[in-house]
Design an enzyme around this catalytic site. Sequence first.
Site, PDB file in Angstrom:
ATOM      1  N   LYS A 153      64.347  19.943  44.284  1.00 48.02           N
ATOM      2  CA  LYS A 153      65.674  19.532  43.790  1.00 48.02           C
ATOM      3  C   LYS A 153      66.182  18.305  44.564  1.00 48.02           C
ATOM      4  O   LYS A 153      66.701  17.352  43.974  1.00 48.02           O
ATOM      5  CB  LYS A 153      66.658  20.711  43.933  1.00 48.02           C
ATOM      6  CG  LYS A 153      68.096  20.376  43.616  1.00 48.02           C
ATOM      7  CD  LYS A 153      68.304  19.944  42.182  1.00 48.02           C
ATOM      8  CE  LYS A 153      69.711  19.399  41.968  1.00 48.02           C
ATOM      9  NZ  LYS A 153      69.898  18.768  40.678  1.00 48.02           N
ATOM     10  N   LYS A 195      76.975  14.565  49.493  1.00 47.76           N
ATOM     11  CA  LYS A 195      76.480  15.825  50.085  1.00 47.76           C
ATOM     12  C   LYS A 195      74.961  15.911  49.904  1.00 47.76           C
ATOM     13  O   LYS A 195      74.219  16.204  50.842  1.00 47.76           O
ATOM     14  CB  LYS A 195      77.191  16.994  49.395  1.00 47.76           C
ATOM     15  CG  LYS A 195      76.774  18.377  49.801  1.00 47.76           C
ATOM     16  CD  LYS A 195      75.886  19.126  48.837  1.00 47.76           C
ATOM     17  CE  LYS A 195      76.287  19.284  47.416  1.00 47.76           C
ATOM     18  NZ  LYS A 195      75.374  20.083  46.592  1.00 47.76           N
ATOM     19  N   THR A 197      72.813  23.299  44.908  1.00 48.51           N
ATOM     20  CA  THR A 197      71.976  22.353  45.654  1.00 48.51           C
ATOM     21  C   THR A 197      72.351  22.498  47.122  1.00 48.51           C
ATOM     22  O   THR A 197      73.424  22.063  47.541  1.00 48.51           O
ATOM     23  CB  THR A 197      72.219  20.915  45.166  1.00 48.51           C
ATOM     24  OG1 THR A 197      72.044  20.886  43.750  1.00 48.51           O
ATOM     25  CG2 THR A 197      71.242  19.951  45.820  1.00 48.51           C
TER      26      THR A 197
END
Length: 294
Positions: free
Chosen positions: A171, A240, A95
């Site tokens: 995503k 993150k 990711t």
Amino acid sequence: MKIGFIGLGNMGGAIAGHLVAAGHEVTVWNRSADKAAPLVERGARQAATPAEAAEGDIVFTMLANDQAVERVVFAEDGIVRAKTHVSKIHVSMSTISVALAERLTEAHAASGGTFVAAPVFGRPFAAQAGKLAVVAAGPNEALDACEPLFKTFAQHIFRVGDAPRLANVIKLCGNFMIMSAIESLAEAMTLADRSGVDKAALLNVLTSTLFAAPIFKTYGEIILHEEFEPAGFAAPLGLKDMNLVDAAAQSARVPMPFLGVVREHLLATLARHGDAVDWSAIAKIVSDNSGAGR
Ligand code: NAP
């Protein structure tokens, strides 16, 4: 097929295992070299550098964040800088930011390779069970070459376009929605609890009717039983990802007020409970804020 696999963490180790089990010639590289041992025992070869792992037809990366991907791609011994070693196709499953996906697309095109973004949905147990969902984007020919490999570890494969960045946007949207679902579950379960309602009863009513989606069932159970360790998806990775959503939202000029709430709760979770907890531990902050356990 000759495959390279870089990044043998919770997700990468399991995915690489499926590629080895399917009979491919897999060469692995991991920053902490000892993590390669279980795969080497099963027939994988261990490379000394990322470039060496990228000598085959396709190289996968499954790494923590942008910095890790930049290190294995652009360093002296990386898969793009060491041009003599470059695989025809680099499949990035981590990711990462939309901006880095764009930079990787350009860098591979400039060095004669092809970049495919294929981030995944599913926690490490889904990776071990071969039940991930892959969201793939890139040139059609490259996706055709990758698809049989994806099938060894995924039960759903979505092809979402030619430009790799599209898969990364999907995503990030997905992870934002999961985080928002966790926040809403935590708030509703805390309200129920503080109002004398059995949280298990609330969850049973909701997940048997209007909220019968896997995300509410899985995270509802985790929050109900406070199973925040060991983390399936650690809170620092969640933070993150919310920062990556923020960067994408700023770039596209899209205000996302919920994002601010969940990001603050993730920060508070890390400050109070450390880095080892699951991202769903934001439920502890929501509960604490209600005065529970005071
Ligand atoms: P993880 O277990 O923490 O593994 C991270 C991997 O990245 C390890 O191989 C680590 O190497 C490597 N790494 C970190 N920093 C590096 C650096 N500077 N240089 C080189 N290698 C570096 O994480 P994970 O759970 O497998 O997640 C991997 C990716 O998948 C992340 O982008 C995550 O957001 C995504 N993802 C995770 C889940 C999940 O539920 N866990 C689900 C979907 C997607 P070392 O072994 O040396 O530390």
